[in-house]
Structures are given as structure tokens and as C-alpha cells.
Scaffold this motif. Structure first.
Motif, PDB file in Angstrom:
ATOM      1  N   ARG A 216       0.835  -1.215   0.000  1.00 42.97           N
ATOM      2  CA  ARG A 216       0.000   0.000   0.000  1.00 42.97           C
ATOM      3  C   ARG A 216       0.865   1.259   0.000  1.00 42.97           C
ATOM      4  O   ARG A 216       0.515   2.257  -0.638  1.00 42.97           O
ATOM      5  CB  ARG A 216      -0.940  -0.016   1.211  1.00 42.97           C
ATOM      6  CG  ARG A 216      -2.047  -1.073   1.118  1.00 42.97           C
ATOM      7  CD  ARG A 216      -3.107  -0.851   2.186  1.00 42.97           C
ATOM      8  NE  ARG A 216      -2.580  -1.039   3.535  1.00 42.97           N
ATOM      9  CZ  ARG A 216      -2.548  -2.215   4.163  1.00 42.97           C
ATOM     10  NH1 ARG A 216      -3.002  -3.303   3.569  1.00 42.97           N
ATOM     11  NH2 ARG A 216      -2.068  -2.311   5.394  1.00 42.97           N
ATOM     12  N   ASP A 217       1.999   1.210   0.685  1.00 39.71           N
ATOM     13  CA  ASP A 217       2.919   2.348   0.677  1.00 39.71           C
ATOM     14  C   ASP A 217       3.450   2.608  -0.734  1.00 39.71           C
ATOM     15  O   ASP A 217       3.554   3.755  -1.170  1.00 39.71           O
ATOM     16  CB  ASP A 217       4.106   2.084   1.617  1.00 39.71           C
ATOM     17  CG  ASP A 217       3.718   2.181   3.083  1.00 39.71           C
ATOM     18  OD1 ASP A 217       2.670   2.804   3.378  1.00 39.71           O
ATOM     19  OD2 ASP A 217       4.445   1.638   3.927  1.00 39.71           O
ATOM     20  N   VAL A 218       3.801   1.540  -1.433  1.00 39.84           N
ATOM     21  CA  VAL A 218       4.299   1.674  -2.800  1.00 39.84           C
ATOM     22  C   VAL A 218       3.204   2.232  -3.709  1.00 39.84           C
ATOM     23  O   VAL A 218       3.457   3.085  -4.564  1.00 39.84           O
ATOM     24  CB  VAL A 218       4.805   0.315  -3.340  1.00 39.84           C
ATOM     25  CG1 VAL A 218       5.202   0.436  -4.806  1.00 39.84           C
ATOM     26  CG2 VAL A 218       6.002  -0.173  -2.520  1.00 39.84           C
ATOM     27  N   GLU A 219       1.976   1.770  -3.522  1.00 34.59           N
ATOM     28  CA  GLU A 219       0.851   2.266  -4.328  1.00 34.59           C
ATOM     29  C   GLU A 219       0.641   3.765  -4.113  1.00 34.59           C
ATOM     30  O   GLU A 219       0.428   4.519  -5.077  1.00 34.59           O
ATOM     31  CB  GLU A 219      -0.428   1.506  -3.961  1.00 34.59           C
ATOM     32  CG  GLU A 219      -0.441   0.061  -4.441  1.00 34.59           C
ATOM     33  CD  GLU A 219      -1.631  -0.720  -3.890  1.00 34.59           C
ATOM     34  OE1 GLU A 219      -2.339  -0.173  -3.018  1.00 34.59           O
ATOM     35  OE2 GLU A 219      -1.844  -1.855  -4.330  1.00 34.59           O
ATOM     36  N   ARG A 220       0.691   4.195  -2.849  1.00 32.27           N
ATOM     37  CA  ARG A 220       0.523   5.629  -2.563  1.00 32.27           C
ATOM     38  C   ARG A 220       1.651   6.450  -3.184  1.00 32.27           C
ATOM     39  O   ARG A 220       1.422   7.525  -3.739  1.00 32.27           O
ATOM     40  CB  ARG A 220       0.458   5.851  -1.048  1.00 32.27           C
ATOM     41  CG  ARG A 220      -0.890   5.503  -0.433  1.00 32.27           C
ATOM     42  CD  ARG A 220      -0.982   5.995   0.994  1.00 32.27           C
ATOM     43  NE  ARG A 220      -0.085   5.251   1.882  1.00 32.27           N
ATOM     44  CZ  ARG A 220      -0.459   4.164   2.540  1.00 32.27           C
ATOM     45  NH1 ARG A 220      -1.686   3.688   2.420  1.00 32.27           N
ATOM     46  NH2 ARG A 220       0.402   3.542   3.336  1.00 32.27           N
ATOM     47  N   TYR A 221       2.864   5.931  -3.078  1.00 25.49           N
ATOM     48  CA  TYR A 221       4.029   6.615  -3.649  1.00 25.49           C
ATOM     49  C   TYR A 221       3.891   6.738  -5.165  1.00 25.49           C
ATOM     50  O   TYR A 221       4.128   7.797  -5.739  1.00 25.49           O
ATOM     51  CB  TYR A 221       5.283   5.830  -3.289  1.00 25.49           C
ATOM     52  CG  TYR A 221       6.569   6.362  -3.863  1.00 25.49           C
ATOM     53  CD1 TYR A 221       7.079   7.598  -3.484  1.00 25.49           C
ATOM     54  CD2 TYR A 221       7.305   5.598  -4.766  1.00 25.49           C
ATOM     55  CE1 TYR A 221       8.274   8.073  -3.992  1.00 25.49           C
ATOM     56  CE2 TYR A 221       8.505   6.059  -5.284  1.00 25.49           C
ATOM     57  CZ  TYR A 221       8.994   7.295  -4.890  1.00 25.49           C
ATOM     58  OH  TYR A 221      10.181   7.756  -5.406  1.00 25.49           O
ATOM     59  N   GLU A 222       3.477   5.658  -5.803  1.00 26.30           N
ATOM     60  CA  GLU A 222       3.317   5.656  -7.256  1.00 26.30           C
ATOM     61  C   GLU A 222       2.270   6.682  -7.692  1.00 26.30           C
ATOM     62  O   GLU A 222       2.471   7.425  -8.657  1.00 26.30           O
ATOM     63  CB  GLU A 222       2.915   4.264  -7.741  1.00 26.30           C
ATOM     64  CG  GLU A 222       2.707   4.181  -9.245  1.00 26.30           C
ATOM     65  CD  GLU A 222       2.179   2.835  -9.691  1.00 26.30           C
ATOM     66  OE1 GLU A 222       2.563   2.388 -10.777  1.00 26.30           O
ATOM     67  OE2 GLU A 222       1.378   2.227  -8.947  1.00 26.30           O
ATOM     68  N   THR A 223       1.157   6.729  -6.976  1.00 26.18           N
ATOM     69  CA  THR A 223       0.053   7.611  -7.360  1.00 26.18           C
ATOM     70  C   THR A 223       0.295   9.062  -6.963  1.00 26.18           C
ATOM     71  O   THR A 223       0.223   9.971  -7.794  1.00 26.18           O
ATOM     72  CB  THR A 223      -1.260   7.125  -6.723  1.00 26.18           C
ATOM     73  OG1 THR A 223      -1.518   5.790  -7.149  1.00 26.18           O
ATOM     74  CG2 THR A 223      -2.425   8.023  -7.129  1.00 26.18           C
TER      75      THR A 223
ATOM     76  N   GLY B  72       3.019   9.877  -9.952  1.00 21.82           N
ATOM     77  CA  GLY B  72       1.954  10.291 -10.876  1.00 21.82           C
ATOM     78  C   GLY B  72       1.869  11.793 -10.982  1.00 21.82           C
ATOM     79  O   GLY B  72       1.725  12.358 -12.083  1.00 21.82           O
ATOM     80  N   ASP B  73       1.977  12.466  -9.854  1.00 22.81           N
ATOM     81  CA  ASP B  73       1.945  13.927  -9.842  1.00 22.81           C
ATOM     82  C   ASP B  73       3.132  14.507 -10.609  1.00 22.81           C
ATOM     83  O   ASP B  73       2.983  15.457 -11.393  1.00 22.81           O
ATOM     84  CB  ASP B  73       1.951  14.422  -8.402  1.00 22.81           C
ATOM     85  CG  ASP B  73       1.947  15.939  -8.309  1.00 22.81           C
ATOM     86  OD1 ASP B  73       0.942  16.550  -8.722  1.00 22.81           O
ATOM     87  OD2 ASP B  73       2.939  16.520  -7.827  1.00 22.81           O
ATOM     88  N   ALA B  74       4.317  13.927 -10.416  1.00 23.01           N
ATOM     89  CA  ALA B  74       5.516  14.415 -11.104  1.00 23.01           C
ATOM     90  C   ALA B  74       5.396  14.233 -12.616  1.00 23.01           C
ATOM     91  O   ALA B  74       5.742  15.127 -13.393  1.00 23.01           O
ATOM     92  CB  ALA B  74       6.751  13.681 -10.579  1.00 23.01           C
TER      93      ALA B  74
END
Length: 246
Positions: free
Chosen positions: A173-180, A184-186
Motif C-alpha cells: 500500500r505504501d508503494v501504491e501511494r508513492y506511485e500515485t 503520478g503527480d511528477a
């Protein structure tokens, strides 16, 4: 019948033309080749303003990229982002494999565990006390009714296995949040030619990618233009560590 069909087709075409005209007048994309206004023809003031702002914003990025300092920072931001995205993909592969294995261990222990008449899983701890899976003690009467085979996992073994599974799922879940939220924002910002990032914003973006990553990922800077992927063991889970060029 044919006349009626032709009238219906003509009516539909007329409606499409009317809709496209309104869209073109407002400066919006009609999804087809522009048909009502050629280059230089008059549009609404709002449409002309939006068109001019878009062209100015795109020209600003072109101008910025002629500056070698800005271009180097812009390229670095892309390199850092792409390396981080690569690490995230590897992290998913590895953590998903670990989760499958951890689930298998928990399932095996559950199958070997002793059970009460009502089906509840029970375990003996290192002190000989009988406990439910959640750690609560089993009363003496129920504990005395259990027939032990000697193949049961201990309470400590079962607790460690379920905790590992829980930790792995939290890592994912931490990786998913980081990815999104971060990557994703960058990517959205770097891909937006209408809103070029300043040098300061690019610096902040790079730092956010590097310091906001979950414990499963380690992002470090090394020599210019170097991007290497290695493996690192964090806690009891093996996940990728990447080094990103300045």
C-alpha cells in the motif's frame, strides 16, 4: 420512405454542424478537422485569448530548454522519475511474490493448528498457555478438551507469520501511494507543456521523489547521467534500490 430517411440524415448532419460550430467558436476541439474557421479567421475573444495563452506557455518551455542549466535539471527530473517508476515496477513484482508466499505459510499453519469444537484456531505459547489466534487465552475447560498431535505451530510462530503478511501488505500500500501521489503527480507536471516547471519546482520535485519514497525503495544520487538498479534487503523483504544520476 427514402425521402424520410434522407430528411432525417440531413437533420442530423445539420445538428452536428451546429454543435461543431459552437465548439469551434469557443475554441474547443471538435475531434475532427476544423471546418468553420481557417487560420486567421475570427473567433470569440475568449477562444482567441485561450489560444494565445497556450501558445505563450508552450513557447516558454521551448525558451527555457535553450538554457543549458534548465535543460540539465529538466532532464534530471525525467531521469529520476523514470528510474523511480522502474523501481516501483520491480517492487510490485517482488512484494507480490512475497505476499503469495506469506499467505501460503499462514494457510499451512492454519491447517495444522488445533481447533476447538466451534472451529476456532488455538495455539500453545512458549509458556504452555493455550491461546486463540488473536492472543486471548482459552479457558481451562476448553483447553483440556484439545487433543494435540505435536504437528501444531506454536502461538509465536503463527503470530510471526501473520505479522509478516500484514507488514508485506502494508508495504504494498505504501508503494501504491508513492506511485500515485508522488510519481503520478511528477509525471503529470513534467508532461504539461502548458505549465512549465521553474528550476525551483524541478528541484522540489526531484527531492520529493527521493525523500518521499516508502521504506521499500531507496533512491540515491550518484554520478551524472547514471541510472543503475540493484537489489536491497529491507527488513525481511527484498525490494529494489536504485541510484539516479544528477
Amino acid at each position: 420512405m427514402f425521402d424520410s430517411q434522407e430528411q432525417s440524415d440531413a437533420s442530423q448532419k445539420q445538428q452536428r454542424d451546429f454543435d461543431d460550430l459552437n465548439l469551434e467558436m469557443s475554441g474547443q476541439d471538435v475531434g475532427r478537422i476544423q471546418r468553420f474557421f481557417g487560420e486567421g479567421e475570427t473567433r470569440s475573444p475568449e477562444a482567441k485569448r485561450k489560444k494565445a495563452e497556450k501558445e505563450q506557455a508552450q513557447q516558454r518551455l521551448v525558451d527555457l530548454l535553450t538554457n543549458p542549466i534548465y535543460k540539465a535539471k529538466y532532464n534530471q527530473a525525467w531521469s529520476v522519475l523514470i528510474a523511480a517508476e522502474t523501481a516501483v515496477a520491480k517492487a510490485y513484482d517482488q512484494v507480490d511474490t512475497e505476499i503469495i508466499n506469506a499467505k501460503g505459510v499462514v494457510t499451512d499453519m492454519s491447517d495444522r493448528a488445533a481447533r476447538l469444537i466451534d472451529g476456532s484456531l488455538v495455539f500453545r505459547d512458549e509458556n504452555g498457555d493455550v491461546r486463540y489466534a488473536d492472543g486471548a487465552k482459552v479457558n481451562a475447560e476448553d483447553a483440556a478438551s484439545i487433543v494435540w498431535t505435536g504437528n501444531e505451530p506454536s502461538f509465536e510462530e503463527y503470530s510471526a507469520a501473520t505479522l509478516r503478511l500484514s507488514d508485506l501488505e502494508a508495504s504494498r500500500r505504501d508503494v501504491e501511494r508513492y506511485e500515485t501521489d508522488v510519481l503520478g503527480d511528477a509525471r503529470d507536471k513534467l508532461s504539461d507543456q502548458d505549465n512549465a516547471q521553474s528550476l525551483g519546482e524541478l528541484d522540489a520535485m526531484i527531492k520529493r521523489i527521493q525523500i518521499s519514497n516508502p521504506i521499500a525503495l531507496s533512491l540515491e544520487t550518484e554520478s551524472a547521467n547514471s541510472v543503475s538498479v540493484a537489489l536491497e534487503t529491507t527488513a525481511s523483504i527484498t525490494l529494489p534500490s536504485i541510484q539516479i544520476g544528477n
